[in-house]
Design a protein around this motif. Structure first.
Motif, PDB file in Angstrom:
ATOM      1  N   GLU A  36       0.830  -1.201   0.000  1.00  0.00           N
ATOM      2  CA  GLU A  36       0.000   0.000   0.000  1.00  0.00           C
ATOM      3  C   GLU A  36       0.870   1.258   0.000  1.00  0.00           C
ATOM      4  N   ALA A  37       1.964   1.232   0.739  1.00  0.00           N
ATOM      5  CA  ALA A  37       2.873   2.375   0.765  1.00  0.00           C
ATOM      6  C   ALA A  37       3.500   2.595  -0.613  1.00  0.00           C
ATOM      7  N   TRP A  38       3.819   1.525  -1.299  1.00  0.00           N
ATOM      8  CA  TRP A  38       4.414   1.643  -2.629  1.00  0.00           C
ATOM      9  C   TRP A  38       3.418   2.236  -3.616  1.00  0.00           C
ATOM     10  N   LYS A  39       2.143   1.814  -3.502  1.00  0.00           N
ATOM     11  CA  LYS A  39       1.103   2.353  -4.388  1.00  0.00           C
ATOM     12  C   LYS A  39       0.874   3.843  -4.114  1.00  0.00           C
ATOM     13  N   MET A  40       0.897   4.238  -2.867  1.00  0.00           N
ATOM     14  CA  MET A  40       0.663   5.632  -2.511  1.00  0.00           C
ATOM     15  C   MET A  40       1.849   6.519  -2.886  1.00  0.00           C
TER      16      MET A  40
END
Length: 83
Positions: A36-40
Protein backbone atom coordinates in the motif's frame (compact mmCIF):
# COMPACT_ATOMS: atom_id res chain seq x y z
CA UNK A 1 1.48 21.65 50.50
CA UNK A 2 4.16 18.98 50.84
CA UNK A 3 1.65 16.29 49.84
CA UNK A 4 0.72 18.26 46.76
CA UNK A 5 4.34 18.67 45.64
CA UNK A 6 4.98 14.94 46.04
CA UNK A 7 1.75 14.22 44.16
CA UNK A 8 2.65 16.61 41.34
CA UNK A 9 6.17 15.26 40.88
CA UNK A 10 5.04 11.64 40.96
CA UNK A 11 2.20 12.40 38.54
CA UNK A 12 4.52 14.04 36.02
CA UNK A 13 7.06 11.21 36.26
CA UNK A 14 4.38 8.52 35.85
CA UNK A 15 2.76 10.41 32.99
CA UNK A 16 6.05 10.63 31.09
CA UNK A 17 6.83 6.98 31.83
CA UNK A 18 3.43 5.82 30.56
CA UNK A 19 3.77 7.96 27.43
CA UNK A 20 7.15 6.40 26.66
CA UNK A 21 5.94 2.87 27.37
CA UNK A 22 2.82 3.27 25.25
CA UNK A 23 4.96 4.62 22.41
CA UNK A 24 7.26 1.62 22.67
CA UNK A 25 4.35 -0.83 22.66
CA UNK A 26 2.67 0.87 19.70
CA UNK A 27 5.94 0.96 17.77
CA UNK A 28 6.58 -2.70 18.50
CA UNK A 29 3.05 -3.74 17.47
CA UNK A 30 3.01 -1.70 14.23
CA UNK A 31 3.31 -3.68 11.01
CA UNK A 32 3.60 -1.52 7.91
CA UNK A 33 1.82 -2.43 4.68
CA UNK A 34 4.62 -2.21 2.13
CA UNK A 35 2.43 -2.77 -0.93
CA UNK A 36 0.00 0.00 0.00
CA UNK A 37 2.87 2.37 0.76
CA UNK A 38 4.41 1.64 -2.63
CA UNK A 39 1.10 2.35 -4.39
CA UNK A 40 0.66 5.63 -2.51
CA UNK A 41 4.21 6.75 -3.31
CA UNK A 42 3.34 7.14 -7.00
CA UNK A 43 1.07 10.09 -6.13
CA UNK A 44 3.49 11.65 -3.65
CA UNK A 45 4.99 15.07 -4.47
CA UNK A 46 8.66 15.26 -5.34
CA UNK A 47 9.39 17.89 -2.69
CA UNK A 48 9.16 17.27 1.02
CA UNK A 49 7.83 19.96 3.32
CA UNK A 50 8.54 19.49 7.00
CA UNK A 51 6.18 21.27 9.35
CA UNK A 52 6.26 21.29 13.09
CA UNK A 53 3.05 21.33 15.07
CA UNK A 54 4.84 22.73 18.09
CA UNK A 55 5.30 20.93 21.35
CA UNK A 56 2.09 18.94 21.50
CA UNK A 57 3.55 16.70 24.21
CA UNK A 58 4.11 19.69 26.47
CA UNK A 59 0.55 20.88 25.89
CA UNK A 60 -0.78 17.40 26.68
CA UNK A 61 1.32 17.27 29.83
CA UNK A 62 0.10 20.68 30.97
CA UNK A 63 -3.56 19.78 30.40
CA UNK A 64 -3.15 16.47 32.23
CA UNK A 65 -1.33 18.23 35.06
CA UNK A 66 -4.11 20.82 35.35
CA UNK A 67 -6.71 18.05 35.45
CA UNK A 68 -4.74 16.19 38.12
CA UNK A 69 -4.37 19.37 40.18
CA UNK A 70 -8.10 20.06 40.05
CA UNK A 71 -8.82 16.43 40.89
CA UNK A 72 -6.43 16.61 43.85
CA UNK A 73 -8.15 19.63 45.38
CA UNK A 74 -11.82 18.71 44.75
CA UNK A 75 -12.06 16.06 47.52
CA UNK A 76 -10.44 18.46 50.01
CA UNK A 77 -13.05 21.11 49.20
CA UNK A 78 -15.88 18.59 49.42
CA UNK A 79 -14.74 17.15 52.74
CA UNK A 80 -14.19 20.60 54.24
CA UNK A 81 -17.67 21.73 53.20
CA UNK A 82 -19.31 18.56 54.57
CA UNK A 83 -17.61 18.64 57.95
Amino acid sequence: MKKYIIFAISFILLFVLFQILSGLVLTYAYTPDIEEAWKMSADAPQETIIRSSGSSFLLTLLIAFAAATITYFIPKKLYSSLY
